[in-house]
Design a protein around this motif. Structure first.
Motif, PDB file in Angstrom:
ATOM      1  N   LEU A   1       0.871  -1.170   0.000  1.00  0.00           N
ATOM      2  CA  LEU A   1       0.000   0.000   0.000  1.00  0.00           C
ATOM      3  C   LEU A   1       0.909   1.222   0.000  1.00  0.00           C
ATOM      4  N   LYS A   2       0.697   2.143  -0.912  1.00  0.00           N
ATOM      5  CA  LYS A   2       1.579   3.296  -1.070  1.00  0.00           C
ATOM      6  C   LYS A   2       0.968   4.574  -0.505  1.00  0.00           C
ATOM      7  N   ASN A   3       1.753   5.282   0.300  1.00  0.00           N
ATOM      8  CA  ASN A   3       1.399   6.621   0.786  1.00  0.00           C
ATOM      9  C   ASN A   3       0.026   6.656   1.455  1.00  0.00           C
ATOM     10  N   VAL A   4      -0.169   5.761   2.428  1.00  0.00           N
ATOM     11  CA  VAL A   4      -1.417   5.677   3.172  1.00  0.00           C
ATOM     12  C   VAL A   4      -1.190   6.194   4.592  1.00  0.00           C
ATOM     13  N   ARG A   5      -2.269   6.568   5.272  1.00  0.00           N
ATOM     14  CA  ARG A   5      -2.135   7.091   6.642  1.00  0.00           C
ATOM     15  C   ARG A   5      -2.188   5.956   7.640  1.00  0.00           C
ATOM     16  N   LEU A   6      -1.334   6.055   8.620  1.00  0.00           N
ATOM     17  CA  LEU A   6      -1.241   5.059   9.680  1.00  0.00           C
ATOM     18  C   LEU A   6      -2.184   5.427  10.819  1.00  0.00           C
TER      19      LEU A   6
ATOM     20  N   ASN B   1      -3.903   0.013  11.459  1.00  0.00           N
ATOM     21  CA  ASN B   1      -4.849   0.268  10.383  1.00  0.00           C
ATOM     22  C   ASN B   1      -4.176   1.214   9.403  1.00  0.00           C
ATOM     23  N   PHE B   2      -4.529   1.078   8.142  1.00  0.00           N
ATOM     24  CA  PHE B   2      -3.999   1.937   7.085  1.00  0.00           C
ATOM     25  C   PHE B   2      -5.174   2.536   6.337  1.00  0.00           C
ATOM     26  N   LEU B   3      -5.175   3.859   6.186  1.00  0.00           N
ATOM     27  CA  LEU B   3      -6.297   4.568   5.586  1.00  0.00           C
ATOM     28  C   LEU B   3      -6.004   4.917   4.130  1.00  0.00           C
ATOM     29  N   LEU B   4      -6.957   4.591   3.270  1.00  0.00           N
ATOM     30  CA  LEU B   4      -6.863   4.902   1.849  1.00  0.00           C
ATOM     31  C   LEU B   4      -8.014   5.834   1.495  1.00  0.00           C
TER      32      LEU B   4
ATOM     33  N   ASN C   1     -14.421   9.571   4.405  1.00  0.00           N
ATOM     34  CA  ASN C   1     -14.087   9.389   2.987  1.00  0.00           C
ATOM     35  C   ASN C   1     -12.871   8.479   2.788  1.00  0.00           C
ATOM     36  N   ALA C   2     -12.751   7.465   3.644  1.00  0.00           N
ATOM     37  CA  ALA C   2     -11.614   6.550   3.545  1.00  0.00           C
ATOM     38  C   ALA C   2     -12.073   5.101   3.678  1.00  0.00           C
ATOM     39  N   MET C   3     -11.274   4.232   3.114  1.00  0.00           N
ATOM     40  CA  MET C   3     -11.374   2.800   3.373  1.00  0.00           C
ATOM     41  C   MET C   3     -10.199   2.492   4.298  1.00  0.00           C
ATOM     42  N   TYR C   4     -10.374   1.508   5.170  1.00  0.00           N
ATOM     43  CA  TYR C   4      -9.263   1.170   6.058  1.00  0.00           C
ATOM     44  C   TYR C   4      -8.908  -0.306   5.926  1.00  0.00           C
ATOM     45  N   VAL C   5      -7.625  -0.569   6.055  1.00  0.00           N
ATOM     46  CA  VAL C   5      -7.085  -1.919   6.059  1.00  0.00           C
ATOM     47  C   VAL C   5      -6.647  -2.195   7.484  1.00  0.00           C
ATOM     48  N   SER C   6      -7.179  -3.246   8.064  1.00  0.00           N
ATOM     49  CA  SER C   6      -6.809  -3.657   9.414  1.00  0.00           C
ATOM     50  C   SER C   6      -5.888  -4.866   9.288  1.00  0.00           C
ATOM     51  N   ALA C   7      -4.633  -4.709   9.750  1.00  0.00           N
ATOM     52  CA  ALA C   7      -3.646  -5.777   9.611  1.00  0.00           C
ATOM     53  C   ALA C   7      -2.998  -6.071  10.960  1.00  0.00           C
ATOM     54  N   SER C   8      -2.634  -7.317  11.163  1.00  0.00           N
ATOM     55  CA  SER C   8      -1.973  -7.695  12.407  1.00  0.00           C
ATOM     56  C   SER C   8      -1.087  -8.907  12.162  1.00  0.00           C
TER      57      SER C   8
ATOM     58  N   LYS D   1       8.769   7.912  14.982  1.00  0.00           N
ATOM     59  CA  LYS D   1       8.064   7.718  13.722  1.00  0.00           C
ATOM     60  C   LYS D   1       8.197   6.265  13.309  1.00  0.00           C
ATOM     61  N   PRO D   2       7.223   5.752  12.625  1.00  0.00           N
ATOM     62  CA  PRO D   2       5.955   6.366  12.259  1.00  0.00           C
ATOM     63  C   PRO D   2       5.010   6.445  13.455  1.00  0.00           C
ATOM     64  N   TYR D   3       4.021   7.291  13.339  1.00  0.00           N
ATOM     65  CA  TYR D   3       3.062   7.554  14.410  1.00  0.00           C
ATOM     66  C   TYR D   3       1.669   7.636  13.789  1.00  0.00           C
ATOM     67  N   ALA D   4       0.645   7.629  14.625  1.00  0.00           N
ATOM     68  CA  ALA D   4      -0.732   7.710  14.141  1.00  0.00           C
ATOM     69  C   ALA D   4      -0.947   9.035  13.421  1.00  0.00           C
ATOM     70  N   GLY D   5      -1.234   8.972  12.130  1.00  0.00           N
ATOM     71  CA  GLY D   5      -1.428  10.156  11.308  1.00  0.00           C
ATOM     72  C   GLY D   5      -0.333  10.329  10.272  1.00  0.00           C
TER      73      GLY D   5
END
Length: 182
Positions: free
Chosen positions: A6-11, A33-36, A85-92, A113-117
């Motif tokens: 996943l490229k350039n997504v929010r954490l 989670n990763f936000l697209l 306005n996002a889809m999220y990927v939940s990974a563990s 880093k990385p941090y939430a956001g």
């Protein structure tokens, strides 16, 4: 299964430095989670849906079970910062993900880093749960690469130097005199 990047997504909700069990009796895991964005990341979202369908079709021999839960969700169903306005990927995963900087050097928690956001690249792999606890499509958290800073989700870290005055010129006696109750 193959690794999906996943490229350039929010954490969001990063539990990436120390494994955590979310319920008593569960095995501790690393997670995030990763936000697209539904508009700008449409091709990544479409690719994820295609990979999910491919994994389900392969595992269940073309007979997709009804109502299967998947690791890809609609952010509109959540009341969290950044999920609109996002889809999220939940990974563990049981193993700590590899976490690197832009130049591919290893990062440690103390780097901040990385941090939430923050914006990241994330590597995940898809796996199918098909056992007595149910049938679902999960994402294994493989690796994270810090891309760039973003607006911190939640309260964020407190910046002590912005809260407290420089009192290095005061003596200890002056600080003792600050007790308004005496």
């Amino acid at each position: 299964m193959s690794v999906i990047t996943l490229k350039n997504v929010r954490l969001s909700f990063p539990q990436i430095w120390t494994a955590k069990a979310f319920n008593e009796g569960q095995q501790a895991k690393f997670s995030a989670n990763f936000l697209l964005d539904k508009d700008t990341d449409k091709s990544q979202i479409d690719n994820l849906k295609k990979e999910i369908k491919k994994a389900v079709t392969l595992h269940f021999n073309g007979d997709t079970p009804k109502g299967m839960k998947v690791f890809l969700g609609d952010g509109e169903e959540k009341a969290y910062d950044g999920y609109e306005n996002a889809m999220y990927v939940s990974a563990s995963g049981k193993n700590r993900p590899t976490i690197i900087d832009r130049d591919r050097t290893q990062l440690v928690e103390e780097d901040g880093k990385p941090y939430a956001g923050a914006y990241v690249n994330a590597a995940i792999s898809i796996w199918i749960m098909d056992n007595k606890w149910g049938k679902r499509v999960n994402a294994n958290l493989v690796a994270i690469q810090f891309v760039k800073d973003g607006e911190t989700f939640g309260s964020g870290a407190v910046k002590a130097d912005e809260i407290f005055d420089d009192i290095s010129s005061e003596s200890a006696e002056d600080a003792a005199d600050d007790d308004f109750l005496s």
